[in-house]
Design an enzyme around this catalytic site. Structure first.
Site, PDB file in Angstrom:
ATOM      1  N   LYS A 278       0.826  -1.205   0.000  1.00 42.85           N
ATOM      2  CA  LYS A 278       0.000   0.000   0.000  1.00 42.85           C
ATOM      3  C   LYS A 278       0.863   1.258   0.000  1.00 42.85           C
ATOM      4  O   LYS A 278       0.586   2.217  -0.734  1.00 42.85           O
ATOM      5  CB  LYS A 278      -0.921  -0.007   1.213  1.00 42.85           C
ATOM      6  CG  LYS A 278      -1.985  -1.091   1.168  1.00 42.85           C
ATOM      7  CD  LYS A 278      -2.807  -1.108   2.452  1.00 42.85           C
ATOM      8  CE  LYS A 278      -3.857  -2.204   2.427  1.00 42.85           C
ATOM      9  NZ  LYS A 278      -4.669  -2.239   3.667  1.00 42.85           N
TER      10      LYS A 278
ATOM     11  N   GLY B 291      -1.020   1.037   6.632  1.00 38.83           N
ATOM     12  CA  GLY B 291      -1.223  -0.017   7.619  1.00 38.83           C
ATOM     13  C   GLY B 291      -2.154  -1.091   7.107  1.00 38.83           C
ATOM     14  O   GLY B 291      -2.960  -0.863   6.202  1.00 38.83           O
ATOM     15  N   ASP B 292      -2.039  -2.257   7.705  1.00 41.58           N
ATOM     16  CA  ASP B 292      -2.973  -3.336   7.404  1.00 41.58           C
ATOM     17  C   ASP B 292      -3.113  -4.210   8.645  1.00 41.58           C
ATOM     18  O   ASP B 292      -2.143  -4.401   9.386  1.00 41.58           O
ATOM     19  CB  ASP B 292      -2.508  -4.186   6.232  1.00 41.58           C
ATOM     20  CG  ASP B 292      -3.628  -5.070   5.708  1.00 41.58           C
ATOM     21  OD1 ASP B 292      -4.381  -4.601   4.841  1.00 41.58           O
ATOM     22  OD2 ASP B 292      -3.768  -6.216   6.177  1.00 41.58           O
ATOM     23  N   SER B 293      -4.308  -4.719   8.867  1.00 41.62           N
ATOM     24  CA  SER B 293      -4.573  -5.525  10.062  1.00 41.62           C
ATOM     25  C   SER B 293      -5.250  -6.838   9.700  1.00 41.62           C
ATOM     26  O   SER B 293      -6.089  -6.881   8.798  1.00 41.62           O
ATOM     27  CB  SER B 293      -5.467  -4.754  11.041  1.00 41.62           C
ATOM     28  OG  SER B 293      -4.856  -3.556  11.454  1.00 41.62           O
TER      29      SER B 293
END
Length: 225
Positions: A55, A82-84
């Site tokens: 990203k 960010g990624d979760s």
């Protein structure tokens, strides 16, 4: 002030930054997350790093190719991505997308300890001094990635409560089919770790990355209360 670009359309991530005095410019990466997930063979935690890096790099490429007008006077830009993902029984649980997917997720996780991983990628772009000095050009100066993990004890809603939660459609669009800053907060019994990690953006982790790249965190504040 150093402008911040948030490579995410997540309202929670934006709200976290805004509450911390940072007013980010939103540029959505449009990365094909499913394609990355299908080709990835590492751990769930490492997958969140890979997704956040993808990203960040997609947004960096857009800025360096054609800087937005809002950034035209900047000397330095910080990009945050960010990624979760929720991990249960060694498997990633992302956004379920619909009611059926949400029911399937909650059948497995209700009453169980899970791990919520948030991958963070922070990059610094600086104005290029080469070539035509009248042009606005930026180049990547530094990029750092870090992960944070919080253990989450999932509650056990009654069948009627779960159906009511599904009716809100909130769990369709969040990792692990729940979020602690909305309707789903009532169905989380305990957290062990940074609650901001569960919301998708750990400020201590981001500040550490920014500081390690030689920047002063308060310089990112758009307002100093």
């Amino acid at each position: 002030m150093i402008p911040v670009v948030l490579a995410s359309q997540s309202p929670a991530r934006r709200q976290i930054l805004t509450a911390a005095g940072i007013d980010p410019l939103i540029i959505v990466s449009d990365v094909d997350e499913r394609a990355i997930e299908s080709d990835f063979s590492g751990t769930v935690g490492d997958l969140t790093i890979a997704l956040s890096q993808a990203k960040a790099r997609a947004v960096i490429d857009r800025i360096t190719a054609s800087p937005p007008e809002d950034l035209s006077s900047a000397e330095t830009i910080v990009v945050i991505a960010g990624d979760s993902l929720l991990e249960f029984d060694g498997r990633p649980i992302g956004k379920p997308g619909d009611a059926e997917g949400t029911r399937a997720v909650w059948t497995h996780i209700a009453g169980q300890w899970t791990q919520l991983h948030s991958g963070h990628t922070v990059a610094v772009l600086r104005r290029s001094r080469d070539g035509d000095t009248s042009a606005v050009d930026f180049e990547l100066s530094d990029l750092r990635s870090r992960r944070s993990t919080t253990s989450v004890l999932i509650g056990t809603p009654t069948p009627d409560e779960l159906e009511a939660y599904i009716a809100t459609e909130e769990p369709f669009h969040v990792a692990g089919a729940l979020t602690i800053d909305g309707y789903g907060g009532a169905f989380v019994d305990r957290l062990d770790g940074d609650h901001l990690t569960v919301l998708g953006l750990s400020l201590p982790v981001v500040r550490e990355a920014v500081t390690d790249m030689g920047l002063f965190w308060p310089d990112l504040w758009s307002s100093k209360r």
